[in-house]
Design an enzyme around this catalytic site. Structure first.
Site, PDB file in Angstrom:
ATOM      1  N   ALA A 118       0.842  -1.477  -0.073  1.00  0.00           N
ATOM      2  CA  ALA A 118      -0.141  -0.211  -0.008  1.00  0.00           C
ATOM      3  C   ALA A 118       0.793   1.238   0.006  1.00  0.00           C
ATOM      4  CB  ALA A 118      -1.029  -0.074   1.145  1.00  0.00           C
ATOM      5  N   LYS A 119       0.122   2.245  -0.340  1.00  0.00           N
ATOM      6  CA  LYS A 119       1.128   3.640  -0.184  1.00  0.00           C
ATOM      7  C   LYS A 119       0.077   4.720  -0.165  1.00  0.00           C
ATOM      8  CE  LYS A 119       5.489   4.990  -0.598  1.00  0.00           C
ATOM      9  NZ  LYS A 119       6.667   4.188  -0.527  1.00  0.00           N
TER      10      LYS A 119
END
Ligand code: GLU
Length: 429
Positions: A118-119
């Site tokens: 994720a980011k």
């Protein structure tokens, strides 16, 4: 940028706006032929599981209301909760956060951490904000993405222009909203809040560890080796310090304030002090100024890009005179530049392996928070070094077996792990 072939693009990202995501898609295409029957699932990797765009309104110190654009993208959660940093930068885009989230999936699987990828990011230059504006923006962003993050759902961490204070605000906001103290919701926290010893230096330490492994494989002694570094933040600065302590000579550094050169080796501890007080390497007294464009052609044993994406591209790759490139940044080399470096015989340790030290100690932090039992710094560094060395050895072995680059090998290892999990879980509902 070249358009990636035959992708059913998500409608929110048309071909003209592929940006870094387009680079990631090209990297996946390169490994698909090596995935065997798992290739049936490869489309899974070509679209993020979930992408959230949030409006982040705050009251500025002068009374104006400002709106910032925030993102959190969960690329894949087949192997565990989403994991990846949050970046504050004026150039953040959805395409960039998507690519960075996908590189986290690959990175976590490449070094076998039990996380997906994720980011997050906010499109803002944080240098233009006061400390209280930064706090209000961070807290509002955390509240907005609060619906999808959590200690067993998605765990943010520091990235470009975010640090342990930002993580403390995120942890506090999430905890206040959920009604109980949840230290495990973010990593990279201050030690006083359940942060881990060794986390701050972990990414740079990992770069140094795999750099030494690569040097051994290539027959390059680290003591006396020349090192050039782009970006002198948390990653580049720590990596430079560790190479310097190991007897290497850091001879050139470039960052957003300029470039400097000292053929007999920079005084790295003094440069770290200069950067901490002046915000960049520009103006450092005991070195010659260097035209930033000439940085890439400095002859060296190690080149460490530790800034942003797309720094090594078709315009400068042919000029590079390094033996080994160790990618501290995420996505610093385009696929076209990968080919040029490979043809020149330059050995490149890719981001998804080289900079995995940060998320590895984030994993240790998360485990320590869950068990409320904290390890010594020695124990953390030893575990980090062992894990990085083993990951390097497995990926280098794969590269030799298939006669491919380390990047392709890392992607084969990682994509296989992700798609195996995907397949065995099955489609539901
Ligand atoms: N931002 C770092 C990275 O790009 C660390 C992420 C994390 O610790 O979750 O790998």
């Amino acid at each position: 940028m070249a358009q990636a072939p035959n992708h059913a693009l998500p409608s929110y990202l048309d071909a003209e706006h592929l940006g870094p995501w387009g680079i990631y898609l090209q990297q996946v295409d390169r490994v698909t032929p090596y995935l065997g029957n798992l290739a049936r699932w490869v489309e899974t990797l070509k679209r993020p599981k979930r992408a959230l765009i949030v409006d982040v309104p705050i009251e500025m110190d002068d009374g104006r209301i400002a709106h910032f654009e925030g993102y959190r993208v969960q690329h894949n959660v087949s192997r565990g909760p989403g994991k990846g940093g949050v970046r504050f930068h004026q150039d953040v885009t959805l395409s960039e956060v998507m690519a960075l989230s996908a590189w986290m999936s690959i990175k976590n699987a490449a070094v076998n951490l039990p996380f997906g990828g994720a980011k997050g990011g906010i499109r803002v230059d944080p240098r233009t904000l006061s400390k209280s504006e930064l706090e209000r923006m961070t807290r509002r962003y955390t509240s907005e993405i609060g619906v999808i993050i959590g200690p067993s759902k998605d765990i943010p961490a520091p990235d470009v222009n975010t640090n342990s204070q930002v993580m403390a605000w995120m942890m506090d906001t999430y905890s206040m909203n959920s009604g109980s103290t949840a230290t495990g919701v973010v990593t990279g926290k201050p030690i006083s809040l359940g942060g881990s010893l060794g986390r701050v230096d972990a990414t740079g330490r990992g770069v140094f560890v795999v750099g030494c492994e690569a040097a051994r494989d290539q027959g390059v002694p680290v003591a006396g080796a020349r090192v050039i570094v782009q970006g002198f933040g948390n990653v580049g600065g720590t990596a430079a310090r560790l190479f310097h302590e190991a007897g290497a000579k850091v001879i050139a550094v470039q960052d957003h304030t300029g470039a400097i050169h000292k053929p007999d080796g920079l005084d790295v501890p003094a440069l770290l002090v200069h950067v901490a007080t002046h915000g960049g390497v520009g103006g450092f007294a005991n070195a010659q100024p260097l035209d930033p464009a000439d940085f890439w052609s400095v002859e060296t044993e190690f080149l460490i890009p530790a800034a942003l994406e797309n720094q090594i591209n078709e315009s400068n790759a042919a000029k590079i005179r390094a033996k080994i490139v160790v990618e501290g940044a995420n996505g610093p080399t385009t696929p076209a530049a990968d080919d040029i470096l490979h043809d020149k015989g330059i050995y490149l340790v890719p981001d998804v392996l080289a900079n995995a030290g940060g998320v590895t100690v984030s994993y240790f932090e998360w485990v320590q928070d869950f068990s409320s039992f904290f390890w010594s710094e020695d124990e953390i560094n030893q575990r980090l070094e062992r894990l990085m060395r083993e990951a390097y050895a497995a990926i280098a072995h794969m590269a030799r077996e298939h006669k491919v680059t380390l990047r392709t090998a890392a992607f084969i290892v990682a994509c296989s792990r992700i798609l195996q999990a995907r397949e065995v879980r099955g489609l539901y509902p």
